[in-house]
Design a protein around this motif. Structure first.
Motif, PDB file in Angstrom:
ATOM      1  N   GLU A 257      80.447 -20.119 181.956  1.00 49.29           N
ATOM      2  CA  GLU A 257      80.938 -19.222 180.911  1.00 49.29           C
ATOM      3  C   GLU A 257      81.171 -19.973 179.600  1.00 49.29           C
ATOM      4  O   GLU A 257      80.973 -19.407 178.517  1.00 49.29           O
ATOM      5  CB  GLU A 257      82.214 -18.529 181.390  1.00 49.29           C
ATOM      6  N   THR A 258      81.573 -21.244 179.688  1.00 52.04           N
ATOM      7  CA  THR A 258      81.704 -22.058 178.476  1.00 52.04           C
ATOM      8  C   THR A 258      80.343 -22.280 177.831  1.00 52.04           C
ATOM      9  O   THR A 258      80.209 -22.251 176.599  1.00 52.04           O
ATOM     10  CB  THR A 258      82.360 -23.412 178.804  1.00 52.04           C
ATOM     11  N   ALA A 259      79.326 -22.478 178.655  1.00 49.83           N
ATOM     12  CA  ALA A 259      77.960 -22.636 178.129  1.00 49.83           C
ATOM     13  C   ALA A 259      77.509 -21.361 177.413  1.00 49.83           C
ATOM     14  O   ALA A 259      76.878 -21.422 176.348  1.00 49.83           O
ATOM     15  CB  ALA A 259      76.998 -22.979 179.264  1.00 49.83           C
ATOM     16  N   ILE A 260      77.841 -20.208 177.982  1.00 53.02           N
ATOM     17  CA  ILE A 260      77.490 -18.938 177.347  1.00 53.02           C
ATOM     18  C   ILE A 260      78.240 -18.779 176.024  1.00 53.02           C
ATOM     19  O   ILE A 260      77.679 -18.327 175.010  1.00 53.02           O
ATOM     20  CB  ILE A 260      77.812 -17.765 178.297  1.00 53.02           C
ATOM     21  N   THR A 261      79.515 -19.173 176.006  1.00 55.05           N
ATOM     22  CA  THR A 261      80.296 -19.119 174.763  1.00 55.05           C
ATOM     23  C   THR A 261      79.657 -19.993 173.687  1.00 55.05           C
ATOM     24  O   THR A 261      79.562 -19.599 172.510  1.00 55.05           O
ATOM     25  CB  THR A 261      81.741 -19.590 175.025  1.00 55.05           C
ATOM     26  N   ALA A 262      79.219 -21.184 174.081  1.00 54.60           N
ATOM     27  CA  ALA A 262      78.576 -22.097 173.131  1.00 54.60           C
ATOM     28  C   ALA A 262      77.311 -21.476 172.555  1.00 54.60           C
ATOM     29  O   ALA A 262      77.049 -21.555 171.343  1.00 54.60           O
ATOM     30  CB  ALA A 262      78.251 -23.420 173.822  1.00 54.60           C
ATOM     31  N   ALA A 263      76.514 -20.832 173.404  1.00 54.05           N
ATOM     32  CA  ALA A 263      75.266 -20.223 172.939  1.00 54.05           C
ATOM     33  C   ALA A 263      75.529 -19.007 172.052  1.00 54.05           C
ATOM     34  O   ALA A 263      74.833 -18.787 171.054  1.00 54.05           O
ATOM     35  CB  ALA A 263      74.408 -19.829 174.139  1.00 54.05           C
ATOM     36  N   ARG A 264      76.535 -18.221 172.396  1.00 48.27           N
ATOM     37  CA  ARG A 264      76.865 -17.045 171.573  1.00 48.27           C
ATOM     38  C   ARG A 264      77.317 -17.460 170.175  1.00 48.27           C
ATOM     39  O   ARG A 264      77.107 -16.735 169.196  1.00 48.27           O
ATOM     40  CB  ARG A 264      77.961 -16.224 172.237  1.00 48.27           C
ATOM     41  N   ALA A 265      77.934 -18.644 170.082  1.00 45.71           N
ATOM     42  CA  ALA A 265      78.451 -19.103 168.790  1.00 45.71           C
ATOM     43  C   ALA A 265      77.341 -19.321 167.772  1.00 45.71           C
ATOM     44  O   ALA A 265      77.600 -19.346 166.566  1.00 45.71           O
ATOM     45  CB  ALA A 265      79.239 -20.397 168.985  1.00 45.71           C
ATOM     46  N   ILE A 266      76.101 -19.459 168.250  1.00 41.03           N
ATOM     47  CA  ILE A 266      74.979 -19.661 167.320  1.00 41.03           C
ATOM     48  C   ILE A 266      73.947 -18.539 167.451  1.00 41.03           C
ATOM     49  O   ILE A 266      72.801 -18.703 167.024  1.00 41.03           O
ATOM     50  CB  ILE A 266      74.316 -21.035 167.536  1.00 41.03           C
ATOM     51  N   ASP A 267      74.350 -17.418 168.052  1.00 44.41           N
ATOM     52  CA  ASP A 267      73.468 -16.251 168.180  1.00 44.41           C
ATOM     53  C   ASP A 267      72.145 -16.652 168.821  1.00 44.41           C
ATOM     54  O   ASP A 267      71.064 -16.412 168.292  1.00 44.41           O
ATOM     55  CB  ASP A 267      73.216 -15.620 166.807  1.00 44.41           C
ATOM     56  N   TYR A 268      72.244 -17.234 170.010  1.00 41.76           N
ATOM     57  CA  TYR A 268      71.084 -17.858 170.658  1.00 41.76           C
ATOM     58  C   TYR A 268      70.136 -16.831 171.266  1.00 41.76           C
ATOM     59  O   TYR A 268      70.547 -15.754 171.688  1.00 41.76           O
ATOM     60  CB  TYR A 268      71.556 -18.836 171.742  1.00 41.76           C
ATOM     61  N   ARG A 269      68.849 -17.223 171.333  1.00 39.55           N
ATOM     62  CA  ARG A 269      67.812 -16.426 172.001  1.00 39.55           C
ATOM     63  C   ARG A 269      66.896 -17.366 172.781  1.00 39.55           C
ATOM     64  O   ARG A 269      66.587 -18.463 172.326  1.00 39.55           O
ATOM     65  CB  ARG A 269      66.961 -15.649 170.987  1.00 39.55           C
ATOM     66  N   GLY A 270      66.446 -16.918 173.950  1.00 35.09           N
ATOM     67  CA  GLY A 270      65.494 -17.692 174.733  1.00 35.09           C
ATOM     68  C   GLY A 270      66.163 -18.669 175.683  1.00 35.09           C
ATOM     69  O   GLY A 270      67.326 -18.525 176.054  1.00 35.09           O
ATOM     70  N   ALA A 271      65.385 -19.691 176.081  1.00 40.73           N
ATOM     71  CA  ALA A 271      65.865 -20.691 177.037  1.00 40.73           C
ATOM     72  C   ALA A 271      66.567 -21.822 176.309  1.00 40.73           C
ATOM     73  O   ALA A 271      66.124 -22.264 175.252  1.00 40.73           O
ATOM     74  CB  ALA A 271      64.699 -21.242 177.848  1.00 40.73           C
ATOM     75  N   GLY A 272      67.652 -22.308 176.887  1.00 32.37           N
ATOM     76  CA  GLY A 272      68.371 -23.446 176.320  1.00 32.37           C
ATOM     77  C   GLY A 272      69.184 -24.134 177.392  1.00 32.37           C
ATOM     78  O   GLY A 272      69.322 -23.628 178.514  1.00 32.37           O
ATOM     79  N   THR A 273      69.709 -25.287 177.048  1.00 37.41           N
ATOM     80  CA  THR A 273      70.517 -26.055 177.994  1.00 37.41           C
ATOM     81  C   THR A 273      71.761 -26.570 177.294  1.00 37.41           C
ATOM     82  O   THR A 273      71.665 -27.183 176.227  1.00 37.41           O
ATOM     83  CB  THR A 273      69.719 -27.249 178.557  1.00 37.41           C
ATOM     84  N   VAL A 274      72.904 -26.315 177.886  1.00 39.94           N
ATOM     85  CA  VAL A 274      74.173 -26.818 177.365  1.00 39.94           C
ATOM     86  C   VAL A 274      74.615 -27.958 178.282  1.00 39.94           C
ATOM     87  O   VAL A 274      74.765 -27.778 179.495  1.00 39.94           O
ATOM     88  CB  VAL A 274      75.244 -25.718 177.306  1.00 39.94           C
TER      89      VAL A 274
END
Length: 665
Positions: A257-274
């Motif tokens: 959930e912290t990884a999802i929060t990090a991605a939402r903070a930059i309006d992320y799209r697609g595949a990524g890795t936290v």
């Protein structure tokens, strides 16, 4: 769905993307440099466009040439893979300007995570826990050193634009800081055209745990479990596994959930890795976010049953994520071992060479090999020296680890130095079996990992001698041109009138020469070697040696590269070559008294001047090869008489670099 995509990459990741695209009915376009004209990814793609010279800066890093190739071939989208332009916001923006879909996140997301210092500030505002450190804009070396001093050593220098361990140095004391900073900045500038640095507190014995995340254009995001990437050299991963050993459902949910929060903070799209650093007390800290597909993504695919490249294509087309978080299930355990052309005994320096013999283990539902090379290919000085990724899966960690060790023992590569023996030592050592993982694993267990297989000469010498004899007999038969093929004089079995069929050869094995006699008795051979006598039988079919010793039948693999041989046995590899009579020619010792290049590469910079009095360990020059820097240091006190090369020069491995005169005591 796209009808055609261009892959702006090379090697195994390009081949990996092509396989999924082909399964989905999507045509592919490859790009290639001079060095990759005959590469596997070029052969697999439906079309291929030449984009420049061998150095990446003259080909794979030229966004305008890649976009031109997309326009020429009418490709609708570009998949950047990882590395090269995969996290280049300017290239992503250029794709958008020309109406080509960039298969990755948006420009703003790439830019925000492209700078590690900016990323830290964004994550801090989002409430994501951070490692203590200095992420400021003041890049004066004195300011950076002061920050390191205030937080206390050891510290970690990291390029803000970095990735893959480039531009990263661990510093243990103030005395090391200046040299480490200069090297990190130089490497970062060469790799990313940016030498901005940050300084972080170096945590003791953390684990490196990362979460695979995915977002669609509707803003829905999920995490697809985690990967443990703690076992590293040069801050680059060697063996990864999924899921992370010892991970509880509670901790997985908190980190995910912290990884999802990090991605939402930059309006992320697609595949990524936290990526996180995980402490023994289950506290964790954000380290960085990679806005691309990771090298180790296959182990996530193995435990989830998903194709992440397919997900990338579908999300890039505007489709929603095919699963919700609740529908993601983990099954079994997976490992990925990175097989490199590198020398673990020489500080993991990359090596070049030709893959004269290449036999990966058989693939199955348990074993997968992602590669971009074939037998006969050359490992170039211009690119990363990865040969393949060996991925295994089974129902439990113990069973998957057994799959890994077996597959590593079955991997056959000759013609260049590889890390296969090191990987096998790692996979079979007790601390790794017990999942005692942290980022200092290799240094802590060096005695278990850096040992060479010392074969049983009593067992291996007779087998090697028989293998060589059968190889020579087969070669002689293929080249024979006797008028009477039935003549005993044409036979290659050492036939003698009224005498035993005896062969005498000398083998060099384990740094020693051994005189060996083989006496042929029908289909059997009595072999006398190293004071022992062995009776055995055997046949050689292609590269497979069929053996029988005292009724025990076995198989082995014989690889022939130039004048050397490797006999692959279940117990390990036996390397040997035949020794011939001395010709009386003196060995060329070079006679220059200079330090020599440990690898093929490019001179980056000279760190001393002619006439300088040098102390032991002082840096003389820096070489770069395969995206790695290596500092050549003085072996003892002395004086630099001359440098044989200048910055930018290409150098062959073994070439004399410096005329260095040892100081008299």
């Amino acid at each position: 769905m796209f009808k055609k995509i261009l892959i702006a990459n090379r090697g195994e990741i390009a081949c990996r993307i092509i396989k999924t695209a082909r399964r989905m009915g999507v045509a592919t376009v490859a790009v290639y440099s001079d060095a990759d004209r005959d590469a596997l990814h070029v052969k697999l793609a439906d079309e291929a466009i030449h984009i420049g010279a061998a150095p990446a800066r003259e080909s794979y890093l030229l966004g305008d040439k890649i976009l031109a190739a997309a326009q020429i071939t009418h490709a609708q989208a570009i998949h950047p893979g990882y590395g090269f332009l995969s996290e280049n916001a300017d290239f992503a923006a250029a794709c958008a300007d020309q109406g080509v879909v960039f298969i990755g996140p948006g420009v703003a997301a790439i830019a925000s995570m492209g700078s590690k210092s900016a990323a830290k500030r964004i994550m801090e505002q989002a409430g994501v826990p951070l490692v203590p450190g200095y992420h400021g804009n003041d890049q004066d070396p004195a300011r950076l050193k002061s920050a390191a001093q205030s937080m206390g050593y050891p510290v970690l220098l990291k390029a803000t634009a970095g990735g893959g361990g480039k531009g990263m140095r661990q510093v243990s004391s103030a005395d090391e800081f200046d040299e480490a900073l200069a090297a990190a900045k130089r490497e970062s500038l060469a790799s990313f055209s940016d030498d901005t640095m940050l300084v972080e507190k170096y945590l003791i014995k953390p684990r490196h745990v990362e979460f695979q995340i995915f977002f669609d254009h509707l803003g829905h995001g999920i995490y697809l479990a985690e990967r443990d990437c703690s076992v590293q050299r040069r801050h680059q991963k060697i063996i990864e596994e999924a899921p992370a050993p010892g991970m509880t459902d509670t901790l997985r949910q908190a980190m995910g959930e912290t990884a999802i929060t990090a991605a939402r903070a930059i309006d992320y799209r697609g595949a990524g890795t936290v990526e996180f650093l995980l402490q023994q007390d289950d506290s964790f800290y954000f380290m960085e976010m990679n806005t691309r597909l990771q090298v180790e993504h296959p182990i996530t695919e193995m435990i989830t049953g998903l194709d992440l490249v397919e997900w990338q294509l579908r999300v890039a087309c505007g489709e929603p994520l095919p699963l919700t978080q609740e529908a993601v299930h983990i099954r079994g355990h997976a490992f990925e071992a990175r097989v490199y052309a590198e020398d673990p005994d020489n500080d993991f320096l990359p090596v070049t060479g030709t893959l004269d013999f290449l036999r990966p283990p058989d693939e199955s539902r348990y074993v997968r090999v992602d590669t971009g090379v074939c037998q006969g290919d050359h490992i170039s000085v211009y690119y990363d020296p990865m040969i393949a990724k060996l991925i295994v899966w089974d129902e439990s960690r113990d069973r998957a680890l057994q799959r890994l060790s077996t597959a590593l023992s079955q991997y056959r590569i000759s013609g260049t130095v590889t890390n296969l023996d090191f990987l096998y030592n790692l996979a079979t050592c007790h601390p790794f079996e017990e999942a005692q993982l942290d980022t200092g694993f290799i240094d802590e267990h060096a005695q278990l990992l850096f040992h060479t297989h010392r074969g049983n000469l009593e067992r291996e010498l007779p087998l090697a001698a028989l293998a060589l004899l059968l190889h020579k007999q087969r070669r002689a038969k293929l080249t024979a041109s006797c008028i009477d093929p039935y003549s005993p004089w044409q036979d290659t079995n050492a036939w003698r009138l009224n005498g035993p069929h005896s062969h005498h050869i000398t083998l060099h094995c384990q740094q020693q020469d051994y005189a060996i006699e083989l006496e042929q008795r029908g289909t059997q051979y009595r072999v006398r070697a190293a004071g022992h006598e062995t009776l055995l039988a055997g046949t050689l079919e292609d590269d497979t040696l069929h053996l029988e010793i005292d009724g025990h039948r076995r198989r082995a693999t014989l690889a022939h590269t130039h004048d050397s041989f490797t006999l692959y046995l279940p117990e390990g590899a036996c390397h040997f070559h035949e020794v011939f009579a001395d010709t009386g020619e003196a060995e060329d010792t070079g006679g220059d008294g200079g330090l020599r290049a440990p690898m093929n590469g490019t001179i980056v910079t000279l760190l001393a001047r002619v006439g300088d009095q040098i102390e032991t360990g002082a840096p003389l020059l820096v070489m770069e090869a395969m995206k790695m820097e290596h500092t050549i240091r003085a072996p003892c006190p002395g004086i630099v008489q001359a440098f044989y090369y200048e910055s930018g020069d290409l150098v062959d491995g073994g070439a004399a670099l410096v005329d260095f005169v040892v100081s008299e005591e």
